[in-house]
Design a protein around this motif. Structure first.
Motif, PDB file in Angstrom:
ATOM      1  N   CYS A  69      44.346 -21.743 -42.214  1.00 50.54           N
ATOM      2  CA  CYS A  69      43.905 -22.289 -43.502  1.00 50.54           C
ATOM      3  C   CYS A  69      44.677 -21.772 -44.700  1.00 50.54           C
ATOM      4  N   TRP A  70      44.889 -20.454 -44.776  1.00 48.84           N
ATOM      5  CA  TRP A  70      45.453 -19.924 -46.015  1.00 48.84           C
ATOM      6  C   TRP A  70      46.824 -20.519 -46.338  1.00 48.84           C
ATOM      7  N   PRO A  71      47.732 -20.676 -45.384  1.00 53.50           N
ATOM      8  CA  PRO A  71      49.046 -21.225 -45.731  1.00 53.50           C
ATOM      9  C   PRO A  71      49.098 -22.757 -45.760  1.00 53.50           C
ATOM     10  N   ASN A  72      47.941 -23.431 -45.620  1.00 52.24           N
ATOM     11  CA  ASN A  72      47.956 -24.885 -45.445  1.00 52.24           C
ATOM     12  C   ASN A  72      48.613 -25.623 -46.610  1.00 52.24           C
ATOM     13  N   THR A  73      48.391 -25.151 -47.830  1.00 47.86           N
ATOM     14  CA  THR A  73      49.022 -25.800 -48.992  1.00 47.86           C
ATOM     15  C   THR A  73      50.537 -25.709 -48.900  1.00 47.86           C
ATOM     16  N   LEU A  74      51.051 -24.524 -48.605  1.00 46.26           N
ATOM     17  CA  LEU A  74      52.503 -24.355 -48.498  1.00 46.26           C
ATOM     18  C   LEU A  74      53.047 -25.113 -47.292  1.00 46.26           C
ATOM     19  N   GLU A 424      24.116 -11.331 -45.883  1.00 49.60           N
ATOM     20  CA  GLU A 424      24.334 -12.712 -46.335  1.00 49.60           C
ATOM     21  C   GLU A 424      25.781 -13.140 -46.075  1.00 49.60           C
ATOM     22  N   ILE A 425      26.703 -12.242 -46.347  1.00 51.23           N
ATOM     23  CA  ILE A 425      28.127 -12.548 -46.146  1.00 51.23           C
ATOM     24  C   ILE A 425      28.419 -12.808 -44.680  1.00 51.23           C
ATOM     25  N   LEU A 426      27.929 -11.936 -43.792  1.00 52.33           N
ATOM     26  CA  LEU A 426      28.188 -12.094 -42.357  1.00 52.33           C
ATOM     27  C   LEU A 426      27.548 -13.372 -41.806  1.00 52.33           C
ATOM     28  N   GLU A 427      26.341 -13.664 -42.245  1.00 50.50           N
ATOM     29  CA  GLU A 427      25.674 -14.888 -41.804  1.00 50.50           C
ATOM     30  C   GLU A 427      26.435 -16.127 -42.275  1.00 50.50           C
ATOM     31  N   THR A 428      26.959 -16.068 -43.508  1.00 53.07           N
ATOM     32  CA  THR A 428      27.680 -17.215 -44.054  1.00 53.07           C
ATOM     33  C   THR A 428      29.026 -17.395 -43.359  1.00 53.07           C
ATOM     34  N   LEU A 429      29.686 -16.307 -43.008  1.00 55.68           N
ATOM     35  CA  LEU A 429      30.921 -16.409 -42.230  1.00 55.68           C
ATOM     36  C   LEU A 429      30.667 -17.103 -40.898  1.00 55.68           C
ATOM     37  N   GLN A 430      29.522 -16.822 -40.293  1.00 60.67           N
ATOM     38  CA  GLN A 430      29.187 -17.469 -39.023  1.00 60.67           C
ATOM     39  C   GLN A 430      28.990 -18.969 -39.216  1.00 60.67           C
ATOM     40  N   ILE A 431      28.332 -19.351 -40.309  1.00 62.22           N
ATOM     41  CA  ILE A 431      28.137 -20.778 -40.598  1.00 62.22           C
ATOM     42  C   ILE A 431      29.487 -21.463 -40.813  1.00 62.22           C
ATOM     43  N   ILE A 432      30.389 -20.789 -41.518  1.00 65.30           N
ATOM     44  CA  ILE A 432      31.721 -21.360 -41.744  1.00 65.30           C
ATOM     45  C   ILE A 432      32.415 -21.623 -40.409  1.00 65.30           C
ATOM     46  N   LYS A 433      32.343 -20.658 -39.506  1.00 60.29           N
ATOM     47  CA  LYS A 433      32.971 -20.849 -38.193  1.00 60.29           C
ATOM     48  C   LYS A 433      32.380 -22.060 -37.471  1.00 60.29           C
ATOM     49  N   GLU A 434      31.062 -22.197 -37.527  1.00 59.97           N
ATOM     50  CA  GLU A 434      30.400 -23.291 -36.827  1.00 59.97           C
ATOM     51  C   GLU A 434      30.650 -24.639 -37.503  1.00 59.97           C
ATOM     52  N   SER A 435      31.055 -24.619 -38.772  1.00 60.41           N
ATOM     53  CA  SER A 435      31.228 -25.864 -39.526  1.00 60.41           C
ATOM     54  C   SER A 435      32.528 -26.593 -39.208  1.00 60.41           C
ATOM     55  N   THR A 436      33.454 -25.935 -38.528  1.00 63.64           N
ATOM     56  CA  THR A 436      34.802 -26.496 -38.395  1.00 63.64           C
ATOM     57  C   THR A 436      34.934 -27.537 -37.283  1.00 63.64           C
ATOM     58  N   ALA A 437      33.895 -27.706 -36.480  1.00 64.35           N
ATOM     59  CA  ALA A 437      33.933 -28.658 -35.357  1.00 64.35           C
ATOM     60  C   ALA A 437      35.116 -28.374 -34.430  1.00 64.35           C
ATOM     61  N   MET A 438      35.444 -27.087 -34.308  1.00 65.42           N
ATOM     62  CA  MET A 438      36.511 -26.623 -33.414  1.00 65.42           C
ATOM     63  C   MET A 438      37.903 -27.157 -33.794  1.00 65.42           C
ATOM     64  N   THR A 439      38.072 -27.604 -35.030  1.00 68.48           N
ATOM     65  CA  THR A 439      39.374 -28.130 -35.450  1.00 68.48           C
ATOM     66  C   THR A 439      40.316 -27.037 -35.940  1.00 68.48           C
ATOM     67  N   GLY A 440      39.763 -25.882 -36.312  1.00 64.44           N
ATOM     68  CA  GLY A 440      40.598 -24.802 -36.826  1.00 64.44           C
ATOM     69  C   GLY A 440      40.893 -24.903 -38.300  1.00 64.44           C
ATOM     70  N   LEU A 441      40.281 -25.863 -38.999  1.00 62.98           N
ATOM     71  CA  LEU A 441      40.497 -26.040 -40.438  1.00 62.98           C
ATOM     72  C   LEU A 441      39.167 -26.300 -41.137  1.00 62.98           C
ATOM     73  N   MET A 442      39.146 -26.090 -42.470  1.00 62.73           N
ATOM     74  CA  MET A 442      37.988 -26.453 -43.275  1.00 62.73           C
ATOM     75  C   MET A 442      38.000 -27.965 -43.522  1.00 62.73           C
ATOM     76  N   HIS A 443      36.827 -28.486 -43.857  1.00 60.68           N
ATOM     77  CA  HIS A 443      36.709 -29.896 -44.202  1.00 60.68           C
ATOM     78  C   HIS A 443      36.110 -30.032 -45.593  1.00 60.68           C
ATOM     79  N   GLU A 444      36.096 -31.264 -46.079  1.00 57.16           N
ATOM     80  CA  GLU A 444      35.419 -31.514 -47.350  1.00 57.16           C
ATOM     81  C   GLU A 444      33.930 -31.232 -47.190  1.00 57.16           C
ATOM     82  N   SER A 445      33.315 -31.821 -46.169  1.00 60.66           N
ATOM     83  CA  SER A 445      31.890 -31.617 -45.934  1.00 60.66           C
ATOM     84  C   SER A 445      31.577 -31.842 -44.459  1.00 60.66           C
ATOM     85  N   PHE A 446      30.395 -31.364 -44.047  1.00 61.49           N
ATOM     86  CA  PHE A 446      29.929 -31.588 -42.682  1.00 61.49           C
ATOM     87  C   PHE A 446      28.421 -31.809 -42.721  1.00 61.49           C
ATOM     88  N   PHE A 447      27.891 -32.563 -41.757  1.00 60.19           N
ATOM     89  CA  PHE A 447      26.466 -32.865 -41.760  1.00 60.19           C
ATOM     90  C   PHE A 447      25.668 -31.643 -41.332  1.00 60.19           C
TER      91      PHE A 447
END
Length: 490
Positions: A69-74, A424-447
C-alpha cells in the motif's frame, strides 16, 4: 471522489504484479506491487524504509499490506512529469479514475514528504505536484479535479458524470469536475507547507505561479464568506447537474442551501464530492484555518501583505468555528457539528472522507485530548452518527457517497491516528486486515458484514493513508507493531 459505475469498475488491477510464492513465515496476503521495471517511479529511500519496517514487524500480514500500500502512489499513479517551463510539473491520477484531484494528490503524496530531503528525484517529483496544483488552481479555482495539460499528450476520457453540468464561472479546458470544495484549496496549502517545512526549500515561495495561486485562494475564500442574500443575483459560484442523486447537485438551481454570514467559508461540496446539507462545512473550515496560519508562517518575510491577509482570515475562521459549530447534545454534551448554516441549523454526523471531524487532531486543529473533541469522537464512533456502521466483527465510519452499510478503510486509519488507546488500535488494525478481501490493498469502502463486497480496487489515497498509519505507529507506538524494540530505530 466520484464512484465508478458497475460497468467501469473491475476487480482486476491494471498492472502486472510481482510473482508471489508463499513461504513458511510469510503473509497470507499476496504481493501486488507492479514488477520493478513497470513501476512509474522508484525512490531508493522509500524502498529502504519499506524494507526496514517490514523486516521488523510482528504481524507479517500487516507488513505485507504496508509493502503493497505505502508505495502504491509512486508505483502506479505518476502519469506525467515535465521540466519545460523552468519548474517541475507532476501529474498524478487517483487510481482507477484518470484525473488529478487537489485533495487526493496532496494526501497521496504527503507521507513521502519527510523523506524528500534524502532523495533529490523524490523532492523534485513532490515540488512538481505543487506546481501542477498551482497551475490548475489559477486556471479554475472552483474545480476539484483536473485533466492533465494538453502538452502532456495524455488521453482525455470524458468525465462520465459531468455531461449535463452547468456552472458559474464556466469550466476551463483542464477541468475534470467543478465542485467547489474548500478543502481542495486548503490541501494545496497543506502540501506546500509540508514540503517547505521538511525540505527547507524557499525557492517556490516567490514563484509567480505559486503566488498567483495563493492570492487566488485567499480571494476565493473571502468571497465565499458572503451570506447567500449578500450575493443574491450575483453568486460567485453555482453548480447544477441533471441527476437522480441529490448529493450530485445543488438546490435552488445551483445556488445551494442558504447561509448567513458568520466568518466561516462556504463549501458547496464535501471531500467525498457530495453536496453539503449546510454549506459551512466545519472540518473543511478547520483545515483552512490551520493551513492559512501555515501560509502566514511560510511567507511572512517574503510576502508580508499576503501573509497578513492569510493570518487574519485564519483567525476569523477559527473564531467563527467556536462561535457557531459547537452544539449541545443530550447525550454527549458539547460537540462539533459537521455542518452549520449560520441561522441555527446544524448537521450532526461525520463522513469518512478527510477532512472529517474525526480527523481534527490529525489536521492540527485541536489536541486529541481536548474534551469537546473527545465527546465529538465518542458520538462519531457510535450509532448516533448516521454513517457509523457495525456488524458482528467489523465497524467504522462510512459516507453517503457509497450509501448505507459501507465502511471506509480511511475512517479506520483515522481512528488509529487519533487514538491513545492501545487496545482500540490493535482491534482496528485487525478490522483493516479483514476489510481487504484478501486483495492486499485498501479499498474505497466495504460492506459492514461482507468485505468481499467493496468499491474501487485501486484507490491510491486509501493505500497511502494506511502506509502513513503504519509509519505513525512505528514512530509513536512501536511496541504495538515492532518485534524487537532494542534493535529498531526509526
Amino acid at each position: 471522489m466520484a464512484q465508478l459505475s458497475e460497468s467501469e469498475s473491475t476487480n482486476q488491477l491494471p498492472w502486472n504484479i510481482v510473482p508471489y510464492h508463499k513461504a513458511g513465515n510469510s503473509s497470507k496476503f499476496p504481493l501486488v506491487r507492479p514488477k520493478e521495471s513497470e513501476r512509474k517511479f522508484v525512490s531508493p529511500i522509500v524502498e529502504e524504509v519499506i524494507k526496514k519496517i517490514t523486516l521488523n514487524m510482528k504481524d507479517k500480514d500487516l507488513a505485507r499490506l504496508f509493502e503493497n500500500c505505502w508505495p502504491n502512489t509512486l508505483d502506479t499513479t505518476i502519469a506525467w512529469t515535465d521540466d519545460s517551463k523552468g519548474y517541475p510539473r507532476t501529474f498524478i491520477v487517483t487510481g482507477d479514475i484518470p484525473a488529478m484531484w487537489l485533495r487526493d494528490s496532496t494526501n497521496q503524496i504527503i507521507s513521502y514528504v519527510p523523506y524528500a530531503k534524502d532523495d533529490e528525484k523524490l523532492c523534485k517529483l513532490i515540488l512538481g505536484i505543487i506546481y501542477m496544483q498551482a497551475e490548475s488552481i489559477v486556471k479554475d479555482p472552483y474545480a476539484n479535479a483536473y485533466y492533465a495539460p494538453p502538452e502532456s499528450k495524455l488521453s482525455h476520457p470524458k468525465n462520465p458524470w459531468s455531461t449535463t453540468d452547468k456552472s458559474t464561472p464556466p469550466s476551463s479546458n483542464v477541468t475534470w469536475e467543478k465542485k467547489w470544495e474548500l478543502d481542495s484549496l486548503a490541501s494545496f496549502l497543506k502540501l506546500s507547507y509540508h514540503y517547505w517545512s521538511h525540505t527547507k526549500d524557499n525557492g517556490f515561495l516567490t514563484s509567480n505561479i505559486w503566488l498567483e495561486a495563493v492570492s487566488t485562494i485567499l480571494n476565493i475564500m473571502e468571497k465565499q464568506q458572503l451570506g447567500t442574500m449578500q450575493e443574491f443575483g450575483n453568486a460567485a459560484y453555482m453548480f447544477s447537474r441533471l441527476t437522480r442523486t441529490t448529493t450530485e447537485t445543488l438546490m435552488m438551481e445551483g445556488i445551494g442551501a442558504p447561509v448567513r454570514r458568520t466568518g466561516l467559508v462556504k463549501s458547496q461540496f464535501r471531500p467525498s464530492d457530495d453536496s453539503t446539507t449546510f454549506p459551512f462545512l466545519i472540518p473543511a473550515n478547520c483545515l483552512a484555518s490551520v493551513e492559512l496560519s501555515h501560509l502566514y508562517e511560510m511567507i511572512k518575510c517574503t510576502s508580508p501583505d499576503i501573509a497578513k491577509q492569510a493570518n487574519d482570515l485564519s483567525r476569523t475562521i477559527h473564531d467563527a468555528i467556536y462561535s457557531n459549530a459547537i452544539i449541545s447534545h443530550k447525550k454527549f454534551e458539547n460537540v462539533f457539528a459537521y455542518e452549520v448554516d449560520g441561522y441555527g441549523s446544524s448537521n450532526l454526523m461525520d463522513d469518512a472522507n478527510i477532512p472529517s471531524l474525526l480527523s481534527l487532531p490529525y489536521l492540527g486543529f485541536i489536541d486529541k485530548n481536548d474534551k469537546t473533541y473527545l465527546k465529538t469522537r465518542e458520538l462519531i464512533l457510535s450509532d448516533w452518527n448516521k454513517f457509523w456502521f457495525g456488524g458482528e466483527k467489523l465497524h467504522g465510519v462510512g459516507s453517503p457517497h457509497t450509501g448505507l452499510g459501507y465502511i471506509w478503510p480511511m475512517s479506520l486509519c483515522m481512528m488509529i491516528l487519533t487514538s491513545s488507546n492501545d487496545l482500540e488500535i490493535l482491534e482496528t488494525l485487525q478490522i483493516i486486515k479483514e476489510s481487504t478481501a484478501m486483495t492486499g490493498l485498501m479499498h474505497e469502502s466495504f460492506f459492514y458484514n461482507n468485505p468481499n463486497n467493496y468499491t474501487r480496487p485501486w484507490f491510491a489515497w486509501a493505500n497511502g493513508l494506511f502506509g502513513e498509519t503504519i509509519l505513525h505507529l512505528a514512530k509513536e507506538k512501536p511496541h504495538l507493531i515492532i518485534d524487537d524494540l532494542d534493535d529498531f530505530k526509526f
